[in-house]
Design a protein around this motif. Structure first.
Motif, PDB file in Angstrom:
ATOM      1  N   VAL A 240       0.734  -1.210   0.003  1.00  9.74           N
ATOM      2  CA  VAL A 240      -0.125   0.047   0.052  1.00  9.74           C
ATOM      3  C   VAL A 240       0.907   1.091   0.092  1.00  9.74           C
ATOM      4  CG1 VAL A 240      -1.727   1.250   1.294  1.00  9.74           C
ATOM      5  CG2 VAL A 240      -1.994  -1.191   1.127  1.00  9.74           C
ATOM      6  N   PHE A 241       1.925   1.183   0.759  1.00  9.24           N
ATOM      7  CA  PHE A 241       2.900   2.411   0.797  1.00  9.24           C
ATOM      8  C   PHE A 241       3.559   2.681  -0.348  1.00  9.24           C
ATOM      9  CE2 PHE A 241       3.740   3.925   5.348  1.00  9.24           C
ATOM     10  CZ  PHE A 241       2.763   4.034   5.636  1.00  9.24           C
TER      11      PHE A 241
ATOM     12  N   PHE B 150      -8.377   2.264  -4.752  1.00  9.02           N
ATOM     13  CA  PHE B 150      -7.222   1.867  -4.947  1.00  9.02           C
ATOM     14  C   PHE B 150      -6.514   1.549  -6.174  1.00  9.02           C
ATOM     15  CE2 PHE B 150      -3.682  -1.501  -4.440  1.00  9.02           C
ATOM     16  CZ  PHE B 150      -2.921  -0.738  -3.406  1.00  9.02           C
ATOM     17  N   LYS B 151      -7.625   0.910  -6.954  1.00  3.32           N
ATOM     18  CA  LYS B 151      -7.418   0.413  -8.371  1.00  3.32           C
ATOM     19  C   LYS B 151      -6.968   1.787  -9.427  1.00  3.32           C
ATOM     20  CE  LYS B 151      -9.150  -3.036 -11.333  1.00  3.32           C
ATOM     21  NZ  LYS B 151     -10.155  -3.990 -11.760  1.00  3.32           N
ATOM     22  N   ALA B 152      -8.060   2.700  -8.952  1.00  2.00           N
ATOM     23  CA  ALA B 152      -7.863   4.012  -9.662  1.00  2.00           C
ATOM     24  C   ALA B 152      -6.391   4.767  -9.573  1.00  2.00           C
ATOM     25  CB  ALA B 152      -9.086   5.130  -9.578  1.00  2.00           C
TER      26      ALA B 152
ATOM     27  N   LEU C 175      -2.879   5.352   4.591  1.00  2.00           N
ATOM     28  CA  LEU C 175      -1.562   5.394   5.248  1.00  2.00           C
ATOM     29  C   LEU C 175      -1.823   5.520   6.712  1.00  2.00           C
ATOM     30  CD1 LEU C 175       0.365   8.450   3.346  1.00  2.00           C
ATOM     31  CD2 LEU C 175       0.708   6.036   2.951  1.00  2.00           C
ATOM     32  N   PHE C 176      -3.273   5.938   7.184  1.00  2.00           N
ATOM     33  CA  PHE C 176      -3.204   5.904   8.534  1.00  2.00           C
ATOM     34  C   PHE C 176      -3.532   4.395   8.804  1.00  2.00           C
ATOM     35  CE2 PHE C 176      -5.968   6.698  12.288  1.00  2.00           C
ATOM     36  CZ  PHE C 176      -4.856   7.361  12.987  1.00  2.00           C
TER      37      PHE C 176
ATOM     38  N   LEU D 181      -2.638  -8.176  -5.845  1.00  2.29           N
ATOM     39  CA  LEU D 181      -1.703  -8.755  -4.862  1.00  2.29           C
ATOM     40  C   LEU D 181      -2.094  -8.400  -3.688  1.00  2.29           C
ATOM     41  CD1 LEU D 181       1.283  -7.567  -7.199  1.00  2.29           C
ATOM     42  CD2 LEU D 181       0.196  -9.675  -7.105  1.00  2.29           C
ATOM     43  N   LEU D 182      -3.136  -7.938  -3.184  1.00  2.55           N
ATOM     44  CA  LEU D 182      -3.372  -7.492  -1.716  1.00  2.55           C
ATOM     45  C   LEU D 182      -3.386  -8.772  -0.720  1.00  2.55           C
ATOM     46  CD1 LEU D 182      -6.208  -4.668  -2.331  1.00  2.55           C
ATOM     47  CD2 LEU D 182      -3.751  -4.432  -1.647  1.00  2.55           C
TER      48      LEU D 182
END
Lengths: 232, 312
Positions: free
Chosen positions: B64-65, B198-200, B223-224, B262-263
């Motif tokens: 994610v980061f 997230f995909k966008a 991020l949080f 890949l999550l």
């Protein structure tokens, strides 16, 4: 729902005001660095301002799908961080107009064969066509195209011209281009920018009058009646 | 290839609790009163679960980061979460409150995140690079403060602090597993909820914005969420390095699919990787090696190999 920009200025643009009626189209012309792309980004909200209203509502105050349905911007180049994504997955993200199928949008641009391809394999011309397909699927009230023909071969350019000049495709089209022949043939109203200011805003007929062309292009553009050419 | 990895991983997960310094015989294991049964249920099983959850959180957090920052070198620690946790652990140890050090560590991690977002909220637009730089500056500040702590500490305290920075899966109890399971579940639910947005984001910030997504709000939320989960993991196990960097990259090479697919694999294989590293740590040496050492020893050469192979 008219698009209205009132007295907008920043580092690049100066005192920009104009109004575009719902359903009418526009070509934005101007030299390199005149501020065309900046203007497009202001009009679609990527540059935040309170100078743009659509149907009396501040674009600044619209969020989420409400904003997405009003205005869309198609950049000159496809910038994609994760190039493993397939064309179909990319297009699905802007699929607001569910009446149109992804396959049909691709068919319209004659790139149906690219549907399953990962974006990393696309050429610059192909990505431009994919972006155009995304504009069709998005189907916002106002769609801004930034140099939609920049990377296209002559055949593809005709495909794109046919699409842009089709009254039934998209509600309001705003096309930024250097291609004067394209602007001439489309016949949309013309907004000509010079050093961040609006130098001309009016009909194509008035813009392409030889006297007007001479004033703006200092003799380097000739109107031959059914074509506009750049004399080198 | 993928199926092979999956089968090997599942096998590893099932087998892992059976290996360690004390040999467990299967017959004894079945008797609830036996030592073997106690070791298995009280030590081995919680440890494997802990390793799996921490590995999963770190790896998914890394993915994610890397997407949010557009930077392949970001890790879940990029924003200084681990440094904050380490500093506060040191404070707890020196103050004689070592027993509460996980609590201190979590406060340290969360404080870091709050400082960072307080600073970021003063930026005009969404500026990941500035956020990254603030995180790095904060990291240097914490490192200096940690040096002060070392200077103030006794030899014994210094050693305790050092051990924390190496990472350890030693302290295990089902209470801690519960906390981490909750953190992992929240993280996975968050990613499920924001999957489309997230995909966008995987295309570009501008593209995501034009599809009606509030990019700044989304990025900060992601991020949080990651930082809270990682903060919980770090406060219990110390800053175990490299998992959040290597696993997402490995999977991108292996799967060649966009990151939103890949999550779950990131979480799963991050967990498997840490279980494997812990198994090596427990089996190799007479005294258990610090887990952070093993992740880097195993991970770094393999990572370089993958990068070389990917370039061909």
């Amino acid at each position: 729902m008219p698009l209205h920009i009132t007295d907008y200025s920043d580092e690049i643009l100066h005192n920009i005001s104009f109004r575009l009626e719902a359903g009418s189209h526009l070509c934005i012309l101007g030299a390199n660095g005149a501020g065309k792309t900046t203007l497009a980004k202001v009009l679609c909200g990527l540059i935040d301002t309170k100078a743009v209203t659509i149907d009396g509502k501040l674009l600044h105050d619209l969020h989420g799908t409400a904003r997405a349905k009003v205005v869309n911007y198609i950049p000159a180049k496809l910038e994609i961080f994760d190039t493993h994504m397939s064309v179909e997955e990319l297009l699905a993200l802007s699929h607001f107009d569910t009446a149109l199928h992804i396959g049909d949008a691709l068919e319209r641009l004659q790139i149906a064969h690219l549907q399953e391809h990962p974006c990393r394999t696309l050429s610059s011309g192909e990505s431009q066509l994919v972006l155009t397909a995304s504009a069709l699927l998005h189907n916002a009230r106002y769609t801004l195209f930034d140099e939609p023909t920049a990377n296209l071969d002559p055949m593809r350019m005709r495909t794109l011209f046919a699409l842009l000049s089709d009254e039934h495709v998209l509600k309001s089209k705003i096309v930024i281009t250097h291609n004067l022949e394209l602007a001439f043939k489309l016949g949309f109203d013309i907004l000509y920018l010079e050093e961040g200011r609006i130098r001309f805003y009016g009909s194509a007929e008035r813009f392409f009058a030889q006297s007007q062309l001479d004033a703006l292009y200092h003799g380097s553009v000739k109107n031959l009646g059914d074509h506009v050419v750049v004399s080198l | 290839m993928k199926t092979l990895f999956l089968l090997a991983s599942l096998l590893l997960l099932v087998a892992a609790p059976f290996f360690g310094q004390i040999d467990l015989s299967l017959t004894k294991l079945m008797q609830p009163q036996s030592m073997a049964h106690q070791v298995f249920m009280q030590i081995r099983l919680p440890r494997v679960l802990l390793a799996f959850l921490v590995g999963g959180i770190l790896s998914l957090g890394g993915l994610v980061f890397q997407v949010v920052f557009r930077n392949p070198m970001s890790t879940p620690y990029t924003l200084g979460v681990a440094s904050g946790a380490t500093l506060f652990t040191a404070i707890a140890i020196i103050a004689g409150l070592g027993a509460y050090s996980p609590l201190f560590a979590f406060v340290g991690a969360m404080m870091t995140v709050l400082i960072l977002f307080a600073v970021a909220s003063r930026f005009g637009g969404y500026d990941p690079t500035a956020l990254l730089l603030v995180g790095i500056a904060l990291g240097f500040f914490y490192a200096a403060a940690l040096m002060v702590m070392y200077a103030l500490s006794t030899l014994q305290e210094s050693y305790e602090i050092l051990r924390f920075t190496m990472g350890s899966l030693d302290i295990v109890g089902f209470g801690q597993i519960g906390i981490l399971a909750a953190a992992a579940a929240l993280l996975l639910l968050m990613m499920r909820y924001y999957k489309n947005a997230f995909k966008a984001l995987l295309v570009s910030y501008e593209f995501a914005f034009l599809q009606g997504i509030r990019v700044k709000k989304l990025s900060y939320t992601l991020l949080f969420g990651v930082s809270v989960a990682v903060g919980a993991a770090v406060s219990l196990t110390g800053p175990i390095g490299f998992v959040g960097l290597i696993i997402p990259h490995m999977l991108a090479t292996l799967y060649r699919q966009s990151a939103e697919k890949l999550l779950m694999p990131s979480f799963f294989y991050g967990g498997v990787f840490l279980v494997l590293c812990d198994l090596i740590a427990r089996s190799l040496a007479d005294a258990t090696l610090p887990i952070g050492v093993v992740t880097s020893f195993v991970g770094a050469p393999f990572f370089i190999y993958l990068l070389l192979r990917g370039r061909k």
